[in-house]
Motif scaffolding. Structure first.
Motif, mmCIF file in Angstrom:
data_model
loop_
_atom_site.group_PDB
_atom_site.id
_atom_site.type_symbol
_atom_site.label_atom_id
_atom_site.label_comp_id
_atom_site.label_asym_id
_atom_site.label_seq_id
_atom_site.Cartn_x
_atom_site.Cartn_y
_atom_site.Cartn_z
ATOM 1 N N LYS A 251 0.822 -1.211 0.000
ATOM 2 C CA LYS A 251 0.000 0.000 0.000
ATOM 3 C C LYS A 251 0.858 1.264 0.000
ATOM 4 O O LYS A 251 0.414 2.320 -0.453
ATOM 5 N N LYS A 252 2.082 1.128 0.468
ATOM 6 C CA LYS A 252 2.966 2.280 0.619
ATOM 7 C C LYS A 252 3.604 2.692 -0.705
ATOM 8 O O LYS A 252 3.811 3.881 -0.964
ATOM 9 N N PHE A 253 3.910 1.684 -1.552
ATOM 10 C CA PHE A 253 4.623 1.968 -2.804
ATOM 11 C C PHE A 253 3.692 1.833 -4.003
ATOM 12 O O PHE A 253 2.743 1.056 -3.985
ATOM 13 N N VAL A 254 4.011 2.579 -5.053
ATOM 14 C CA VAL A 254 3.170 2.564 -6.252
ATOM 15 C C VAL A 254 3.921 2.052 -7.482
ATOM 16 O O VAL A 254 3.291 1.645 -8.459
ATOM 17 N N ARG A 255 5.236 2.060 -7.465
ATOM 18 C CA ARG A 255 6.013 1.592 -8.613
ATOM 19 C C ARG A 255 5.864 0.091 -8.781
ATOM 20 O O ARG A 255 5.982 -0.684 -7.821
ATOM 21 N N ASP A 256 5.592 -0.332 -10.021
ATOM 22 C CA ASP A 256 5.338 -1.749 -10.294
ATOM 23 C C ASP A 256 6.505 -2.637 -9.905
ATOM 24 O O ASP A 256 6.311 -3.726 -9.353
ATOM 25 N N LEU A 257 7.734 -2.212 -10.182
ATOM 26 C CA LEU A 257 8.900 -3.030 -9.879
ATOM 27 C C LEU A 257 9.026 -3.286 -8.387
ATOM 28 O O LEU A 257 9.224 -4.430 -7.957
ATOM 29 N N ILE A 258 8.905 -2.227 -7.595
ATOM 30 C CA ILE A 258 9.023 -2.366 -6.135
ATOM 31 C C ILE A 258 7.891 -3.217 -5.586
ATOM 32 O O ILE A 258 8.100 -4.106 -4.749
ATOM 33 N N ARG A 259 6.671 -2.982 -6.072
ATOM 34 C CA ARG A 259 5.519 -3.765 -5.611
ATOM 35 C C ARG A 259 5.676 -5.244 -5.982
ATOM 36 O O ARG A 259 5.326 -6.129 -5.193
ATOM 37 N N PHE B 275 7.038 -9.894 -21.409
ATOM 38 C CA PHE B 275 7.993 -9.879 -20.313
ATOM 39 C C PHE B 275 8.001 -8.537 -19.588
ATOM 40 O O PHE B 275 8.748 -8.353 -18.629
ATOM 41 N N ARG B 276 7.162 -7.627 -20.022
ATOM 42 C CA ARG B 276 7.102 -6.314 -19.382
ATOM 43 C C ARG B 276 6.284 -6.403 -18.090
ATOM 44 O O ARG B 276 5.156 -6.901 -18.086
ATOM 45 N N LEU B 277 6.877 -5.906 -17.013
ATOM 46 C CA LEU B 277 6.237 -5.988 -15.700
ATOM 47 C C LEU B 277 4.905 -5.252 -15.675
ATOM 48 O O LEU B 277 3.941 -5.700 -15.034
ATOM 49 N N LYS B 278 4.830 -4.139 -16.383
ATOM 50 C CA LYS B 278 3.598 -3.350 -16.418
ATOM 51 C C LYS B 278 2.449 -4.166 -16.964
ATOM 52 O O LYS B 278 1.319 -4.117 -16.442
ATOM 53 N N HIS B 279 2.686 -4.936 -18.012
ATOM 54 C CA HIS B 279 1.636 -5.756 -18.612
ATOM 55 C C HIS B 279 1.262 -6.923 -17.679
ATOM 56 O O HIS B 279 0.093 -7.269 -17.559
ATOM 57 N N ALA B 280 2.276 -7.517 -17.053
ATOM 58 C CA ALA B 280 2.039 -8.675 -16.191
ATOM 59 C C ALA B 280 1.242 -8.317 -14.938
ATOM 60 O O ALA B 280 0.452 -9.128 -14.443
ATOM 61 N N MET B 281 1.437 -7.111 -14.421
ATOM 62 C CA MET B 281 0.785 -6.722 -13.170
ATOM 63 C C MET B 281 -0.555 -6.048 -13.371
ATOM 64 O O MET B 281 -1.246 -5.735 -12.398
ATOM 65 N N HIS B 282 -0.939 -5.838 -14.606
ATOM 66 C CA HIS B 282 -2.218 -5.182 -14.867
ATOM 67 C C HIS B 282 -3.001 -5.985 -15.897
ATOM 68 O O HIS B 282 -3.265 -5.528 -17.008
ATOM 69 N N LEU B 283 -3.364 -7.194 -15.491
ATOM 70 C CA LEU B 283 -4.111 -8.084 -16.371
ATOM 71 C C LEU B 283 -5.604 -7.762 -16.305
ATOM 72 O O LEU B 283 -6.075 -7.055 -15.419
ATOM 73 N N ALA B 284 -6.340 -8.343 -17.239
ATOM 74 C CA ALA B 284 -7.795 -8.202 -17.228
ATOM 75 C C ALA B 284 -8.372 -9.036 -16.079
ATOM 76 O O ALA B 284 -7.647 -9.638 -15.295
ATOM 77 N N GLU B 285 -9.687 -9.136 -16.011
ATOM 78 C CA GLU B 285 -10.352 -9.809 -14.903
ATOM 79 C C GLU B 285 -10.010 -11.294 -14.808
ATOM 80 O O GLU B 285 -9.973 -11.859 -13.731
ATOM 81 N N VAL B 286 -9.797 -11.956 -15.950
ATOM 82 C CA VAL B 286 -9.509 -13.386 -15.937
ATOM 83 C C VAL B 286 -8.154 -13.633 -15.285
ATOM 84 O O VAL B 286 -7.142 -13.065 -15.690
#
Length: 219
Positions: free
Chosen positions: A34-42, A95-106
């Motif tokens: 909850k403290k961090f917002v950067r995808d890599l750190i999270r 392989f991009r972290l942004k895509h992996a951490m923001h998937l659709a509902e499935v």
């Protein structure tokens, strides 16, 4: 009621240390997310939290079940619990972290709790047929890695049992309690299975003081 009484007998000083460590890991991990917002750190925080909880969960199991490869298996459980999130990259086809951490509902396939259930059943049947206690242990190790990960994730989206659907999301208190019950339930079941298959004669059930803390007598 018998199970609750038996479970209470399992709690020793070392167990208490591992329990406190598990609780603190879960609470601190959730707080930092909850403290961090950067995808890599999270991503690092989340995977590390899953790994430590998985490691501590199997540590509790090996505290009560004699195991020549306990150190190896303890770390393997932590690694497996952490690596389950690799299916995010498979689902995202990137392989991009942004895509992996923001998937659709499935949800990605390794987050389906039907998989560890099937693995557990399969490993128990294989052990029954071939009398291989290693297969039984590894099946329970994978079950612990998967379910410690899934239960923690259930705080957000519930447990997913294909094809039956998902449970409601679990509160923080509920998921932490379930994670704490998980290794002791494993101890209870493994002692029963190992005794049933006759492995106690080969010292697969520990007669050592560490396991004597656990007073569950299934035989």
């Amino acid at each position: 009621m018998f199970y609750v009484i038996s479970l209470a007998k399992c709690i020793g000083v070392f167990d208490l240390t591992l329990i406190i460590g598990t609780i603190l890991t879960a609470i601190i991990g959730d707080y930092l997310l909850k403290k961090f917002v950067r995808d890599l750190i999270r991503g690092i925080i989340d995977s590390t939290t899953h790994g430590i909880i998985g490691l501590l969960s199997w540590f509790i199991v090996t505290l009560h079940i004699r195991n020549r490869y306990s150190k190896y298996e303890i770390f393997c459980c932590g690694i497996f619990a952490s690596l389950i999130d690799i299916d995010h990259f498979i689902k995202a086809k990137s392989f991009r972290l942004k895509h992996a951490m923001h998937l659709a509902e499935v949800r990605p396939f390794l987050h389906c709790s039907s998989i560890p259930v099937l693995l557990l059943i399969f490993s128990t049947l294989i052990n029954y047929i071939f009398k291989s206690n290693k297969i039984l242990r590894y099946g329970w190790l994978l079950w612990t890695a998967f379910m410690s990960h899934h239960i923690r994730d259930a705080n957000r989206r519930g447990l997913w049992f294909y094809p039956f659907g998902s449970t409601p999301p679990l509160s923080s208190f509920s998921y932490i309690c379930l994670i704490l019950f998980l290794p002791y339930t494993n101890v209870y079941c493994l002692r029963f299975l190992l005794s049933s298959f006759g492995y106690e004669a080969k010292n697969y059930i520990s007669p050592s003081p560490a396991s004597d803390v656990c007073g569950i007598d299934i035989v």
